[in-house]
Design a protein around this motif. Structure first.
Motif, PDB file in Angstrom:
ATOM      1  N   ALA A 146      -2.118   2.120   5.331  1.00 52.95           N
ATOM      2  CA  ALA A 146      -0.891   2.515   4.634  1.00 52.95           C
ATOM      3  C   ALA A 146      -1.144   3.650   3.653  1.00 52.95           C
ATOM      4  N   SER A 147      -2.215   3.546   2.865  1.00 56.28           N
ATOM      5  CA  SER A 147      -2.496   4.555   1.849  1.00 56.28           C
ATOM      6  C   SER A 147      -2.871   5.897   2.469  1.00 56.28           C
ATOM      7  N   ALA A 148      -3.596   5.848   3.591  1.00 56.33           N
ATOM      8  CA  ALA A 148      -4.053   7.082   4.220  1.00 56.33           C
ATOM      9  C   ALA A 148      -3.031   7.691   5.170  1.00 56.33           C
ATOM     10  N   MET A 149      -1.968   6.968   5.487  1.00 51.67           N
ATOM     11  CA  MET A 149      -1.079   7.417   6.549  1.00 51.67           C
ATOM     12  C   MET A 149      -0.451   8.790   6.293  1.00 51.67           C
TER      13      MET A 149
ATOM     14  N   ASN B  37       0.900  18.431  -3.398  1.00 50.83           N
ATOM     15  CA  ASN B  37       1.007  17.495  -2.282  1.00 50.83           C
ATOM     16  C   ASN B  37      -0.341  17.260  -1.610  1.00 50.83           C
ATOM     17  N   GLU B  38      -1.223  18.256  -1.647  1.00 51.93           N
ATOM     18  CA  GLU B  38      -2.587  18.040  -1.171  1.00 51.93           C
ATOM     19  C   GLU B  38      -3.296  17.020  -2.061  1.00 51.93           C
ATOM     20  N   GLY B  39      -3.106  17.170  -3.394  1.00 48.34           N
ATOM     21  CA  GLY B  39      -3.696  16.217  -4.325  1.00 48.34           C
ATOM     22  C   GLY B  39      -3.123  14.821  -4.168  1.00 48.34           C
ATOM     23  N   ALA B  40      -1.808  14.732  -3.970  1.00 50.97           N
ATOM     24  CA  ALA B  40      -1.167  13.428  -3.783  1.00 50.97           C
ATOM     25  C   ALA B  40      -1.657  12.757  -2.510  1.00 50.97           C
ATOM     26  N   ASP B  41      -1.832  13.553  -1.443  1.00 57.26           N
ATOM     27  CA  ASP B  41      -2.387  12.993  -0.208  1.00 57.26           C
ATOM     28  C   ASP B  41      -3.820  12.516  -0.421  1.00 57.26           C
ATOM     29  N   TRP B  42      -4.573  13.257  -1.238  1.00 56.56           N
ATOM     30  CA  TRP B  42      -5.954  12.858  -1.513  1.00 56.56           C
ATOM     31  C   TRP B  42      -6.004  11.537  -2.291  1.00 56.56           C
ATOM     32  N   VAL B  43      -5.042  11.354  -3.192  1.00 60.94           N
ATOM     33  CA  VAL B  43      -4.955  10.072  -3.905  1.00 60.94           C
ATOM     34  C   VAL B  43      -4.698   8.951  -2.911  1.00 60.94           C
ATOM     35  N   GLY B  44      -3.814   9.185  -1.955  1.00 57.25           N
ATOM     36  CA  GLY B  44      -3.574   8.180  -0.921  1.00 57.25           C
ATOM     37  C   GLY B  44      -4.844   7.866  -0.146  1.00 57.25           C
ATOM     38  N   LEU B  45      -5.666   8.898   0.126  1.00 55.13           N
ATOM     39  CA  LEU B  45      -6.921   8.691   0.822  1.00 55.13           C
ATOM     40  C   LEU B  45      -7.900   7.891  -0.048  1.00 55.13           C
ATOM     41  N   CYS B  46      -7.913   8.180  -1.346  1.00 56.80           N
ATOM     42  CA  CYS B  46      -8.766   7.418  -2.270  1.00 56.80           C
ATOM     43  C   CYS B  46      -8.328   5.951  -2.317  1.00 56.80           C
ATOM     44  N   PHE B  47      -7.025   5.714  -2.357  1.00 54.60           N
ATOM     45  CA  PHE B  47      -6.533   4.337  -2.349  1.00 54.60           C
ATOM     46  C   PHE B  47      -6.912   3.650  -1.034  1.00 54.60           C
TER      47      PHE B  47
ATOM     48  N   GLY C 183       0.816  -1.212   0.000  1.00 55.03           N
ATOM     49  CA  GLY C 183       0.000   0.000   0.000  1.00 55.03           C
ATOM     50  C   GLY C 183       0.847   1.257   0.000  1.00 55.03           C
ATOM     51  N   LEU C 184       1.881   1.276   0.824  1.00 48.32           N
ATOM     52  CA  LEU C 184       2.798   2.417   0.821  1.00 48.32           C
ATOM     53  C   LEU C 184       3.484   2.557  -0.532  1.00 48.32           C
ATOM     54  N   GLN C 185       3.884   1.427  -1.098  1.00 44.44           N
ATOM     55  CA  GLN C 185       4.550   1.436  -2.395  1.00 44.44           C
ATOM     56  C   GLN C 185       3.625   1.975  -3.481  1.00 44.44           C
ATOM     57  N   ASN C 186       2.411   1.444  -3.569  1.00 40.89           N
ATOM     58  CA  ASN C 186       1.506   1.816  -4.653  1.00 40.89           C
ATOM     59  C   ASN C 186       1.064   3.273  -4.580  1.00 40.89           C
ATOM     60  N   ALA C 187       0.849   3.774  -3.363  1.00 36.39           N
ATOM     61  CA  ALA C 187       0.335   5.129  -3.209  1.00 36.39           C
ATOM     62  C   ALA C 187       1.416   6.199  -3.241  1.00 36.39           C
ATOM     63  N   ASN C 188       2.692   5.820  -3.000  1.00 31.97           N
ATOM     64  CA  ASN C 188       3.711   6.849  -2.807  1.00 31.97           C
ATOM     65  C   ASN C 188       4.922   6.768  -3.724  1.00 31.97           C
TER      66      ASN C 188
END
Length: 447
Positions: free
Chosen positions: A154-157, A281-291, A26-31
């Motif tokens: 992991a994705s939302a962290m 970075n706000e958008g990237a964090d939002w993608v992590g939240l979506c994941f 999850g960390l890998q895919n989102a970040n």
């Protein structure tokens, strides 16, 4: 002699380690795309940099499966591989976000993915080893639940660290934000801890016991060899070949989503491609939240899918889930408000739950027990090959056919997943519990 049914909590303990494995994924895919862009990668370079992940899976999983089929130690057959992979993965997670150069980050992705694959491959075989046929769908569903839970957190962290705990989510140009660095360190701790739980709380059947369960005469396993690997690939069961087509188009879609969602969402919804900007970075964090959202949906769906499969069929459930997921993925291109992306994540989460559960439940019944680990590893070819293809062509398509529009790569992924859903009807499920005259209907395990 039949395998005894396991209790819900025995299945739970056996599958718990998958939470740590998926925490790493999850960390890998989102970040990882975010890290690559931060270290200077261009949009058309990202798929090539990602190719390390599928290539390592292509090499590692069948080899680990082949050797684990022939392993028996004080820790059992599969568990030594869990443990070694977890140690290596945890170290790679700690190092990766501190990579000073792009080539270092790409190399760490290679090491991380190889180590995760060493841990992950035997887990699929462990479920097939330990559970009788009528419990396998439930076993893979519990794995899917832990995959969902691990991926959600992991994705939302990074988002949670930034918005709840006040950790900075921006950094100077060329440096990974502190929120991402801390997330990867936490991931390492969760990974090794959950694997240790499964290693010490799960028992495995010996080769002699497995032979008895399958009404076979026990024979010493042949030594692992390249010729044996090639011969077994040639003897691949027909059901596995049919499922290969479904897997190919399913995972092409997923890979397109993983590598391009950050770029597509930040550029088309948040309106920026400047990786050092607060808006990016706000958008990237939002993608992590979506994941995190689609993985959360998959964790919930993991318990609903076996129930639905009992009342219809595994093929119907998988086909329906993939078609809904494909429509949800393609329709991201229609979204303007980032909050609306959560509706798309519901359909994608349903598809993800089915992808992680149904193909393996169908496949396990068509495989010889003594080669379960190997064939589960070879099955990974049809996860890896579409990712290699995607890594090879999506950069070209995005740059030249889509004029740099990464959202079109997401749409292409959605179309691929819909096609996979249609191809499910070509698969023969030899071990379908609901086929008349073959098995009684499956009863859920009592807690």
């Amino acid at each position: 002699m039949e395998k005894p049914r396991l209790s819900f909590w025995q299945i739970w303990n056996m599958s718990f380690g998958f939470m740590g494995i998926q925490f790493g994924f999850g960390l890998q895919n989102a970040n990882v795309s975010r890290i690559f862009e931060t270290l200077g990668a261009s949009i058309d370079q990202i798929p090539i940099l990602w190719i390390a992940a599928p290539l390592t899976g292509l090499l590692v999983q069948p080899i680990i499966g082949h050797f684990s089929d022939r392993t028996w130690t004080r820790l059992g057959r599969r568990r030594p591989y869990f443990l070694f992979g977890a140690i290596a993965s945890s170290l790679a997670l700690i190092v990766m976000p501190y990579s000073p150069y792009l080539w270092v980050a790409a190399g760490m992705l290679w090491i991380l993915d190889a180590s995760i694959n060493i841990s992950m491959e035997p887990f699929r075989a462990l479920v097939a080893d330990n559970l009788p046929s009528e419990q396998r769908t439930q076993g893979f569903a519990v794995q899917t639940f832990f995959i969902g839970v691990g991926s959600v957190v992991a994705s939302a962290m990074p988002y949670l660290l930034s918005n709840v705990f006040g950790v900075a989510n921006t950094a100077p140009t060329g440096e990974v934000p502190p929120s991402v660095k801390i997330s990867f360190i936490c991931g390492a701790v969760v990974f090794i801890s959950s694997i240790l739980w499964t290693v010490f709380r799960t028992k495995e059947y010996s080769p002699q016991q497995l032979a008895q369960f399958n009404n076979e005469k026990y024979e010493e396993e042949e030594k692992a060899s390249l010729k044996g690997i090639i011969d077994d690939i040639k003897a691949m069961p027909k059901t596995m070949v049919q499922l290969a087509v479904v897997q190919f188009f399913s995972w092409f879609a997923l890979f397109a989503m993983w590598i391009y969602t950050t770029s597509a969402v930040t550029s088309h919804i948040f309106g920026t491609s400047d990786t050092s900007s607060a808006m990016y970075n706000e958008g990237a964090d939002w993608v992590g939240l979506c994941f995190a959202a689609y993985n959360g949906i998959s964790a919930l769906a993991a318990f609903a899918l076996p129930w639905l499969a009992q009342r219809t069929s595994r093929k119907f459930v998988h086909s329906l889930s993939l078609i809904i997921g494909g429509l949800s993925l393609a329709s991201i291109s229609l979204i303007e408000n980032p909050s609306m992306l959560m509706l798309n994540m519901v359909g994608i989460g349903l598809a993800w739950a089915s992808i992680l559960c149904m193909p393996y439940a169908i496949l396990a019944g068509a495989l010889p027990a003594k080669k379960m680990g190997f064939y589960m590893g070879v099955f990974n070819f049809f996860i890896v090959l579409p990712q290699i293809l995607a890594a090879g062509i999506l950069g070209f398509f995005t740059r030249w056919a889509f004029d740099g529009n990464t959202m079109m790569a997401i749409v292409l992924g959605g179309i691929s997943m819909i096609f996979a859903g249609l191809m499910v009807f070509m698969v023969k499920d030899e071990d379908e519990p609901n086929r008349a005259g073959e098995q009684a209907s499956v009863q859920p395990v009592s807690v």
